[in-house]
Design a protein around this motif. Structure first.
Motif, PDB file in Angstrom:
ATOM      1  N   LYS A   1      54.760  87.354  48.913  1.00 42.04           N
ATOM      2  CA  LYS A   1      53.824  86.596  49.737  1.00 42.04           C
ATOM      3  C   LYS A   1      54.326  86.396  51.164  1.00 42.04           C
ATOM      4  CE  LYS A   1      50.562  85.953  46.761  1.00 42.04           C
ATOM      5  NZ  LYS A   1      49.227  86.585  46.984  1.00 42.04           N
ATOM      6  N   THR A   2      55.631  86.434  51.343  1.00 47.07           N
ATOM      7  CA  THR A   2      56.183  86.157  52.677  1.00 47.07           C
ATOM      8  C   THR A   2      56.632  87.412  53.420  1.00 47.07           C
ATOM      9  OG1 THR A   2      58.370  85.777  51.685  1.00 47.07           O
ATOM     10  CG2 THR A   2      56.951  83.851  52.018  1.00 47.07           C
ATOM     11  N   SER A   3      56.535  88.584  52.770  1.00 48.64           N
ATOM     12  CA  SER A   3      57.081  89.797  53.391  1.00 48.64           C
ATOM     13  C   SER A   3      56.022  90.860  53.673  1.00 48.64           C
ATOM     14  CB  SER A   3      58.164  90.405  52.485  1.00 48.64           C
ATOM     15  OG  SER A   3      57.605  90.804  51.244  1.00 48.64           O
ATOM     16  N   GLY A   4      54.756  90.497  53.527  1.00 50.87           N
ATOM     17  CA  GLY A   4      53.695  91.496  53.671  1.00 50.87           C
ATOM     18  C   GLY A   4      53.657  92.168  55.026  1.00 50.87           C
ATOM     19  N   GLY A   5      54.065  91.455  56.081  1.00 49.76           N
ATOM     20  CA  GLY A   5      53.964  92.021  57.413  1.00 49.76           C
ATOM     21  C   GLY A   5      55.102  92.946  57.795  1.00 49.76           C
ATOM     22  N   TRP A   6      56.236  92.882  57.092  1.00 49.26           N
ATOM     23  CA  TRP A   6      57.387  93.671  57.529  1.00 49.26           C
ATOM     24  C   TRP A   6      58.040  94.511  56.436  1.00 49.26           C
ATOM     25  CZ3 TRP A   6      61.790  92.129  54.927  1.00 49.26           C
ATOM     26  CH2 TRP A   6      61.758  90.854  54.368  1.00 49.26           C
ATOM     27  N   MET A   7      57.534  94.443  55.221  1.00 51.98           N
ATOM     28  CA  MET A   7      58.119  95.227  54.135  1.00 51.98           C
ATOM     29  C   MET A   7      57.062  96.151  53.539  1.00 51.98           C
ATOM     30  SD  MET A   7      60.039  93.879  50.643  1.00 51.98           S
ATOM     31  CE  MET A   7      61.287  92.973  51.553  1.00 51.98           C
ATOM     32  N   SER A   8      57.443  97.394  53.266  1.00 49.54           N
ATOM     33  CA  SER A   8      56.498  98.351  52.701  1.00 49.54           C
ATOM     34  C   SER A   8      56.079  97.938  51.294  1.00 49.54           C
ATOM     35  CB  SER A   8      57.127  99.750  52.651  1.00 49.54           C
ATOM     36  OG  SER A   8      58.104  99.814  51.628  1.00 49.54           O
ATOM     37  N   ALA A   9      54.891  98.378  50.876  1.00 48.07           N
ATOM     38  CA  ALA A   9      54.355  98.013  49.562  1.00 48.07           C
ATOM     39  C   ALA A   9      55.253  98.515  48.430  1.00 48.07           C
ATOM     40  CB  ALA A   9      52.936  98.563  49.406  1.00 48.07           C
TER      41      ALA A   9
ATOM     42  N   MET B   1      63.598 102.417  32.229  1.00 47.29           N
ATOM     43  CA  MET B   1      62.341 101.712  32.049  1.00 47.29           C
ATOM     44  C   MET B   1      61.388 101.970  33.221  1.00 47.29           C
ATOM     45  SD  MET B   1      61.690  97.671  31.127  1.00 47.29           S
ATOM     46  CE  MET B   1      63.070  97.616  29.991  1.00 47.29           C
ATOM     47  N   ALA B   2      61.953 102.100  34.427  1.00 48.67           N
ATOM     48  CA  ALA B   2      61.119 102.374  35.603  1.00 48.67           C
ATOM     49  C   ALA B   2      60.405 103.715  35.475  1.00 48.67           C
ATOM     50  CB  ALA B   2      61.982 102.353  36.866  1.00 48.67           C
ATOM     51  N   HIS B   3      61.072 104.700  34.877  1.00 49.86           N
ATOM     52  CA  HIS B   3      60.444 106.006  34.683  1.00 49.86           C
ATOM     53  C   HIS B   3      59.221 105.896  33.779  1.00 49.86           C
ATOM     54  CE1 HIS B   3      63.055 109.117  36.554  1.00 49.86           C
ATOM     55  NE2 HIS B   3      63.943 108.146  36.527  1.00 49.86           N
ATOM     56  N   LEU B   4      59.269 105.005  32.799  1.00 49.36           N
ATOM     57  CA  LEU B   4      58.139 104.852  31.892  1.00 49.36           C
ATOM     58  C   LEU B   4      57.020 104.029  32.531  1.00 49.36           C
ATOM     59  CD1 LEU B   4      59.974 104.146  28.510  1.00 49.36           C
ATOM     60  CD2 LEU B   4      58.998 106.298  29.312  1.00 49.36           C
ATOM     61  N   ILE B   5      57.377 102.995  33.281  1.00 54.03           N
ATOM     62  CA  ILE B   5      56.363 102.111  33.866  1.00 54.03           C
ATOM     63  C   ILE B   5      55.665 102.767  35.045  1.00 54.03           C
ATOM     64  CG2 ILE B   5      56.008  99.924  35.092  1.00 54.03           C
ATOM     65  CD1 ILE B   5      58.250  98.737  33.379  1.00 54.03           C
ATOM     66  N   PHE B   6      56.435 103.421  35.924  1.00 58.40           N
ATOM     67  CA  PHE B   6      55.861 103.973  37.155  1.00 58.40           C
ATOM     68  C   PHE B   6      55.543 105.458  37.050  1.00 58.40           C
ATOM     69  CE2 PHE B   6      58.598 100.379  38.399  1.00 58.40           C
ATOM     70  CZ  PHE B   6      57.615  99.548  38.926  1.00 58.40           C
ATOM     71  N   GLY B   7      55.968 106.092  35.961  1.00 59.14           N
ATOM     72  CA  GLY B   7      55.612 107.488  35.733  1.00 59.14           C
ATOM     73  C   GLY B   7      56.057 108.400  36.857  1.00 59.14           C
ATOM     74  N   ALA B   8      55.128 109.198  37.351  1.00 60.47           N
ATOM     75  CA  ALA B   8      55.439 110.196  38.384  1.00 60.47           C
ATOM     76  C   ALA B   8      55.227 109.658  39.793  1.00 60.47           C
ATOM     77  CB  ALA B   8      54.584 111.446  38.159  1.00 60.47           C
ATOM     78  N   ASN B   9      55.299 108.369  39.983  1.00 59.04           N
ATOM     79  CA  ASN B   9      55.146 107.772  41.311  1.00 59.04           C
ATOM     80  C   ASN B   9      56.165 108.390  42.271  1.00 59.04           C
ATOM     81  OD1 ASN B   9      55.159 106.060  43.602  1.00 59.04           O
ATOM     82  ND2 ASN B   9      54.509 104.322  42.376  1.00 59.04           N
ATOM     83  N   PRO B  10      55.711 109.022  43.351  1.00 59.39           N
ATOM     84  CA  PRO B  10      56.651 109.689  44.266  1.00 59.39           C
ATOM     85  C   PRO B  10      57.604 108.726  44.969  1.00 59.39           C
ATOM     86  CG  PRO B  10      54.433 109.649  45.195  1.00 59.39           C
ATOM     87  CD  PRO B  10      54.309 109.192  43.775  1.00 59.39           C
ATOM     88  N   ALA B  11      57.286 107.433  44.949  1.00 57.98           N
ATOM     89  CA  ALA B  11      58.138 106.444  45.611  1.00 57.98           C
ATOM     90  C   ALA B  11      59.109 105.775  44.635  1.00 57.98           C
ATOM     91  CB  ALA B  11      57.270 105.381  46.282  1.00 57.98           C
TER      92      ALA B  11
END
Length: 327
Positions: free
Chosen positions: A88-96, A280-290
């Motif tokens: 909530k506090t980093s939306g303006g300066w941190m990437s999604a 676990m990240a590989h299973l949750i985010f799958g083939a997310n390029p990021a």
């Protein structure tokens, strides 16, 4: 207990560097076949985790409900709340993608080996540490994907819950259960070869780190971000760790816990697992390029928690020894 920049952390640097220098083999469609290699690696990691989880030890110290409640609340309630506040506090300066990585860090369970090892070194309550580190690993199988589904859904990102649940059951839960069921047969053998099995486990995780970053490099994700993103990750990880550590210590005093229980609470409640977090990240985010960017916070947080934890363990052990000598 002093912090050591061991071969595993050096290996993480090598894996990331290799991904930037030679990403093709580990990227989607590369000759390492990461689509299959990653799933096999995840299954192996969680089979070894199940094989090593001492569920019988949950009986020891199980009645100390105050400290158990504190540790699990810090891990799965207070920590995600801090992650939400950061979003909530980093939306303006941190990437999604980095925001997602920080929330993922906050949603992860505690570690097992380092939490228990630091508690032992600091003269804390070891049965409490074993109980909560083990329980946290089991709860994380359910609660970490739940928190990520909530976060991604609330941010408007598409999150296919059904396929993720199937993958978690197939490649995470089933190997974990099989590893636990194998303990009567393989437990003694695993105990004798614990060091070698840990090397296999760590090498598998380093392979997953390489494929994560290789695909990120191949997709050009890093070219859209400058070196400032590393500074943001270091500062954000350090800030989260300090706040979570302080919360755990203050709440332990407020609940009137004794010194040994507070030590176990600090080490279990402030830790986040890299060993389970990467697969676990590989299973949750799958083939997310990021994916490599999403994993950055936990990769920074991991050595930070070991370094600070080692200093604290040494200091608390010295105090305990001095108190016994005075007595």
């Amino acid at each position: 207990m002093k912090f050591k920049f061991d071969w595993f952390m050096k290996g993480m640097l090598v894996a990331v560097a290799l991904a930037f220098l030679w990403p093709a083999p580990g990227a989607q469609g590369g000759f390492l076949q990461p689509e299959l290699l990653n799933k096999a690696g995840i299954a192996l990691v969680f089979f070894l985790t199940g094989l090593g989880l001492p569920l019988a030890a949950l009986k020891d110290g199980a009645l100390r409900w105050k400290v158990h409640l504190l540790i699990q609340a810090c891990t799965f309630l207070i920590s995600p709340a801090l992650g939400w506040l950061l979003l909530k506090t980093s939306g303006g300066w941190m990437s999604a993608d980095l925001q997602t990585g920080f929330f993922y860090l906050c949603a992860l369970p505690s570690t097992v080996s380092s939490s228990v090892a630091l508690t032992i070194a600091a003269r804390g309550n070891v049965p409490v540490a074993v109980f909560n580190a083990t329980l946290s690993s089991l709860l994380g199988v359910v609660l970490t994907p739940f928190w990520m589904a909530w976060q991604l859904g609330s941010s408007g990102s598409s999150f296919a819950v059904g396929p993720v649940i199937i993958d978690l059951l197939l490649w995470l839960v089933m190997p974990l259960v099989l590893g636990q069921l194998s303990r009567p047969l393989l437990g003694a053998w695993a105990g004798r070869h614990k060091a070698r099995l840990q090397i296999v486990d760590r090498l598998t995780i380093l392979t997953l780190v390489y494929t994560s970053f290789a695909d990120t490099v191949q997709q050009g994700v890093w070219s859209r971000h400058g070196p400032l993103i590393l500074v943001e990750t270091v500062v954000g990880s350090a800030l989260l760790f300090i706040i979570l550590l302080a919360f755990t210590r203050l709440l332990g005093r407020w609940l009137g816990l004794n010194t040994e229980d507070r030590i176990a609470a600090v080490f279990c409640g402030s830790k986040k697992t890299l060993a389970s977090g990467v697969p676990m990240a590989h299973l949750i985010f799958g083939a997310n390029p990021a994916l490599g960017l999403i994993l950055m916070p936990i990769m920074i947080y991991h050595p930070l928690q070991l370094a600070v934890g080692g200093v604290l363990a040494q200091r608390w052990a010295a105090r305990s020894d001095q108190a016994r000598a005075d007595a």
